[in-house]
Design a protein around this motif. Structure first.
Motif, PDB file in Angstrom:
ATOM      1  N   PHE A 193     -14.448   0.225   4.164  1.00 32.84           N
ATOM      2  CA  PHE A 193     -14.353  -0.040   5.601  1.00 32.84           C
ATOM      3  C   PHE A 193     -15.818   0.190   6.275  1.00 32.84           C
ATOM      4  CE2 PHE A 193     -10.153   1.238   4.185  1.00 32.84           C
ATOM      5  CZ  PHE A 193      -9.316  -0.020   4.591  1.00 32.84           C
ATOM      6  N   SER A 240     -18.353  -1.761   7.057  1.00 32.36           N
ATOM      7  CA  SER A 240     -18.739  -2.606   7.796  1.00 32.36           C
ATOM      8  C   SER A 240     -17.964  -3.027   8.676  1.00 32.36           C
ATOM      9  CB  SER A 240     -18.990  -4.301   6.814  1.00 32.36           C
ATOM     10  OG  SER A 240     -17.338  -4.586   6.350  1.00 32.36           O
ATOM     11  N   GLN A 241     -16.673  -2.582   8.753  1.00 27.79           N
ATOM     12  CA  GLN A 241     -15.581  -2.740   9.920  1.00 27.79           C
ATOM     13  C   GLN A 241     -15.473  -1.587  10.853  1.00 27.79           C
ATOM     14  OE1 GLN A 241     -11.664  -3.266   8.309  1.00 27.79           O
ATOM     15  NE2 GLN A 241     -12.594  -4.891   6.628  1.00 27.79           N
ATOM     16  N   THR A 242     -16.129  -0.446  10.565  1.00 28.34           N
ATOM     17  CA  THR A 242     -16.225   0.625  11.336  1.00 28.34           C
ATOM     18  C   THR A 242     -17.397   0.749  12.276  1.00 28.34           C
ATOM     19  OG1 THR A 242     -15.249   2.050   9.728  1.00 28.34           O
ATOM     20  CG2 THR A 242     -16.316   3.269  11.216  1.00 28.34           C
ATOM     21  N   ILE A 291     -12.416   1.491  13.745  1.00 28.75           N
ATOM     22  CA  ILE A 291     -12.409   0.411  13.018  1.00 28.75           C
ATOM     23  C   ILE A 291     -11.897  -0.732  13.770  1.00 28.75           C
ATOM     24  CG2 ILE A 291     -11.562  -0.602  10.867  1.00 28.75           C
ATOM     25  CD1 ILE A 291     -10.840   2.095   9.841  1.00 28.75           C
ATOM     26  N   GLY A 297     -13.887  -4.002  13.396  1.00 24.51           N
ATOM     27  CA  GLY A 297     -14.676  -5.191  12.820  1.00 24.51           C
ATOM     28  C   GLY A 297     -13.924  -6.425  12.430  1.00 24.51           C
ATOM     29  N   LYS A 319     -12.028  -8.820   9.785  1.00 29.97           N
ATOM     30  CA  LYS A 319     -11.481  -8.258   8.465  1.00 29.97           C
ATOM     31  C   LYS A 319     -11.312  -9.527   7.522  1.00 29.97           C
ATOM     32  CE  LYS A 319      -9.261  -4.369  10.797  1.00 29.97           C
ATOM     33  NZ  LYS A 319      -7.727  -3.672  11.116  1.00 29.97           N
ATOM     34  N   GLY A 351     -13.344 -13.004   7.685  1.00 33.72           N
ATOM     35  CA  GLY A 351     -14.148 -12.319   8.620  1.00 33.72           C
ATOM     36  C   GLY A 351     -15.632 -12.366   8.125  1.00 33.72           C
ATOM     37  N   CYS A 411     -18.199  -4.209  19.384  1.00 33.79           N
ATOM     38  CA  CYS A 411     -17.302  -2.948  19.491  1.00 33.79           C
ATOM     39  C   CYS A 411     -16.712  -2.886  20.883  1.00 33.79           C
ATOM     40  CB  CYS A 411     -17.937  -1.873  18.786  1.00 33.79           C
ATOM     41  SG  CYS A 411     -16.518  -0.685  18.738  1.00 33.79           S
ATOM     42  N   ARG A 438     -23.381  -6.716  10.994  1.00 33.45           N
ATOM     43  CA  ARG A 438     -22.423  -6.579  10.016  1.00 33.45           C
ATOM     44  C   ARG A 438     -22.998  -5.392   8.608  1.00 33.45           C
ATOM     45  NH1 ARG A 438     -17.268  -8.736   8.285  1.00 33.45           N
ATOM     46  NH2 ARG A 438     -16.993  -8.040   5.963  1.00 33.45           N
TER      47      ARG A 438
END
Length: 348
Positions: free
Chosen positions: A288, A290-292, A299, A301, A303, A307, A315, A323
């Motif tokens: 995670f 890249s999503q955080t 979290i 970002g 998915k 994604g 955010c 990313r």
């Protein structure tokens, strides 16, 4: 600390080809004896047991006694490491390999002296003064038939540098690596560039030309990765890399691109170069990453596979994130050598 110096052998390649066939004979003999032990329920043979079984065969095989012993010991070691009851036989398609003991080889001005002969090499660099040649030294042949001498030496490990600057590295396919400082290392895609020439050579059944293209591609990739890794190690005292599963992705539809990027080789180069230069290296969990959001830790970002096309996102806290750079900064934060939230960030 152990280092390996690799030299291209100039002469006596015919002799090495002959010795390589004898080494394959010894390896296959060890494999046969191991299968006999399995068949009759006997204790599995160790390297010492195999050495006793092959004692006195060096003169008939045309090999140095140290080479026979090193082959037997390597067979037992490989079988133990792979946790297999027996190994594959070495045949004609196996690349040439002649192991030897470190005590049996001596350096000369133009090369190395072994088994009563001088093997002249292209000395691209000299061995460190007073370096001790260790076991694990071996002659090896590549796919094009060129022989190399891999000299394993022992040197004093350098002092670990105090951590004053750190960097997180996110490995990828669009860019080879993205640093937490915002820098991106280009992915040259060496195989993709040579793919058309390679396909033409393969369709025309030109095996030597295809082998040469493969070798040039591998050499270009290795040289690029060496230079990229060395540049990072010289700049940063602490290096954190994500634990991307290259072997797993190599079984998917992205296999060709993943293997061309050669993430595992790049990580290995960073590891041993960091040790040699006194830097600290660590592989951290990149789940995670890249999503955080690296600013607030939420979290939020993009998915899933859909994604992956979203390279930038915003955010809820208002941070505008790239990313890959965001993932690299999260990787740096998760490392044990990271001390302050701003360390390793551009402009911090």
């Amino acid at each position: 600390m152990n280092l390996v110096y690799r030299y291209r052998v100039k002469c006596l390649t015919g002799l090495l080809n002959q010795q390589a066939r004898a080494v394959s004979f010894v390896w296959n003999y060890c494999n046969d004896r191991q299968k006999d032990a399995l068949r009759f329920g006997r204790r599995w043979l160790t390297g010492f047991d195999l050495n006793k079984l092959t004692a006195g065969s060096c003169r008939e095989l045309g090999l140095h006694s140290g080479t026979v012993n090193a082959t037997c010991e390597q067979y037992a070691k490989s079988r133990s490491q792979q946790k297999r009851p027996s190994l594959r036989y070495r045949g004609r398609k196996s690349l040439g390999w002649v192991p030897l003991k470190g005590r049996d080889i001596k350096e000369t001005p133009n090369g190395f002296h072994f088994h009563g002969r001088e093997f002249k090499v292209f000395k691209s660099r000299e061995l460190p003064g007073g370096a001790k040649i260790k076991d694990g030294t071996a002659f090896s042949r590549d796919a094009r038939g060129n022989w190399f001498l891999n000299v394993c030496i022992e040197v004093d490990a350098p002092h670990v540098r105090p951590i004053s600057s750190g960097v997180g590295i996110d490995l990828g396919l669009i860019e080879l690596a993205t640093l937490s400082t915002g820098e991106k290392i280009e992915n040259p895609r060496h195989f993709r560039r040579a793919e058309e020439k390679l396909s033409k050579a393969q369709r025309a059944n030109k095996r030597r030309q295809a082998t040469r293209i493969h070798a040039r591609t591998a050499n270009a990739r290795r040289d690029y990765l060496h230079k990229a890794a060395l540049g990072i190690v010289r700049r940063f005292d602490y290096i954190a890399v994500g634990n991307v599963n290259a072997a797993g992705l190599a079984k998917t539809s992205m296999a060709k691109s993943v293997l061309d990027a050669s993430w595992s080789s790049f990580r290995d180069m960073l590891r041993y170069k960091a040790i040699a230069h006194g830097a600290t290296f660590e592989v951290v969990d990149e789940s995670f990453s890249s999503q955080t959001c690296n600013a607030c830790g939420v979290i939020a970002g993009p998915k899933g596979r859909a994604g992956l096309n979203e390279r930038r996102w915003v955010c809820a806290c208002g941070a505008e994130l790239d990313r890959d750079v965001n993932a690299a900064r999260n990787i740096l934060k998760r490392g044990s050598g990271h001390r302050t939230p701003a360390e390793g960030f551009l402009g911090a």
